[in-house]
Design a protein around this motif. Structure first.
Motif, short mmCIF file in Angstrom:
data_model
loop_
_atom_site.label_atom_id
_atom_site.label_comp_id
_atom_site.label_asym_id
_atom_site.label_seq_id
_atom_site.Cartn_x
_atom_site.Cartn_y
_atom_site.Cartn_z
N MET A 217 -7.94 17.31 42.35
CA MET A 217 -8.51 16.23 43.16
C MET A 217 -8.69 16.73 44.58
O MET A 217 -7.93 17.56 45.08
N CYS A 218 -9.73 16.21 45.21
CA CYS A 218 -10.05 16.59 46.58
C CYS A 218 -10.56 15.36 47.32
O CYS A 218 -11.35 14.59 46.78
N GLY A 219 -10.09 15.16 48.54
CA GLY A 219 -10.52 14.02 49.33
C GLY A 219 -9.85 14.03 50.68
O GLY A 219 -9.11 14.96 51.03
N TYR A 220 -10.08 12.97 51.44
CA TYR A 220 -9.53 12.86 52.79
C TYR A 220 -8.32 11.92 52.78
O TYR A 220 -8.32 10.88 52.11
N ASP B 252 -6.90 14.36 57.19
CA ASP B 252 -6.79 15.74 56.70
C ASP B 252 -7.52 15.86 55.36
O ASP B 252 -7.52 14.93 54.54
N LEU B 253 -8.12 17.01 55.13
CA LEU B 253 -8.74 17.29 53.84
C LEU B 253 -7.66 17.75 52.88
O LEU B 253 -6.90 18.68 53.18
N ILE B 254 -7.58 17.11 51.72
CA ILE B 254 -6.53 17.38 50.75
C ILE B 254 -7.13 18.00 49.49
O ILE B 254 -8.13 17.51 48.97
N MET C 116 -2.55 21.13 49.25
CA MET C 116 -2.72 21.65 50.60
C MET C 116 -3.35 20.56 51.46
O MET C 116 -4.20 19.80 50.99
N ALA C 117 -2.93 20.51 52.72
CA ALA C 117 -3.52 19.61 53.71
C ALA C 117 -4.19 20.46 54.78
O ALA C 117 -3.54 21.30 55.41
N ILE C 118 -5.49 20.25 54.99
CA ILE C 118 -6.28 21.08 55.90
C ILE C 118 -6.75 20.20 57.05
O ILE C 118 -7.49 19.23 56.83
N ASP C 119 -6.31 20.52 58.27
CA ASP C 119 -6.67 19.66 59.39
C ASP C 119 -8.12 19.87 59.80
O ASP C 119 -8.79 20.81 59.36
N GLU C 120 -8.60 19.00 60.65
CA GLU C 120 -10.03 18.95 60.96
C GLU C 120 -10.54 20.26 61.55
O GLU C 120 -11.65 20.71 61.23
#
Length: 202
Positions: free
Chosen positions: A7-10, A128-130, A138-142
């Motif tokens: 899964m991928c989302g914000y 964050d993009l997850i 993983m959590a990827i910041d802006e």
């Protein structure tokens, strides 16, 4: 629920404390306000839930919440607490990465939302993009999202071109030759990666 894939989302974030009945009386409009928060965020969304209870006694998630969140553009959840109704959550299309399952929801009123949380030892901020799969998340910041797609595509091609294709077609090659060629390709893999990431900073 690894059978449902990645899964991928914000990130949208919420704290819960299922053991504490006082939240319902202290914040009678909490559910509606939380839903308005969800509605204001474009999808796809992944709900990051911090369960304040230790030990855990109830679940924010079940059939009802899964269907409500799906209707509001959410694709899944990551919670350091519990989930329940896992078959019904699957039917609703909500994926989950959770610490436990449990039998009831107790007092699942949202306590705070839109805040920075820490789940499974990882800090997550709203927006964050997850990316999550059966191995974790993983959590990827802006600030790191700008070149992410290009970097992912490059590294995938780099692995395939330098390492995977060779390994998959090495049947019958003497092992000493395999070791030498793999080492050469590993060096090339690193050089190509360094060159690519240097180009992003120019």
């Amino acid at each position: 629920m690894p059978q449902m894939g990645n899964m991928c989302g914000y990130a949208v974030t919420v704290e819960v404390e299922p053991s504490n009945a006082r939240h319902q009386s202290a914040k009678p409009d909490a559910q509606k306000e939380y839903m308005r928060y969800l509605a204001a965020v474009p999808g796809p969304k992944i709900v990051i839930v911090k369960d304040l209870d230790k030990p855990f006694i109830g679940s924010f998630w079940g059939e009802v919440n899964a269907n409500m969140h799906k209707a509001m553009g959410c694709v899944g959840t990551i919670t350091d607490g519990c989930v329940r109704d896992t078959d019904e959550m699957t039917n609703a299309g909500i994926k989950a990465l959770a610490r436990h399952t449990c039998v009831g929801h107790a007092y699942s009123t949202p306590v705070r939302w839109g805040i920075e949380l820490e789940v499974f030892g990882c800090k997550v901020r709203h927006g964050d993009l997850i990316h999550a799969d059966k191995h974790g998340f993983m959590a990827i910041d802006e600030e790191d999202q700008k070149n992410l797609l290009a970097a992912v595509r490059f590294m995938d091609e780099n692995e395939c071109n330098n390492l995977l294709c060779f390994s998959r077609n090495a049947a019958g090659l003497p092992l000493d030759e395999f070791v030498e060629e793999y080492a050469r390709r590993g060096t090339q893999f690193k050089k190509d990666a360094e060159r690519f990431f240097e180009s992003l900073n120019q």
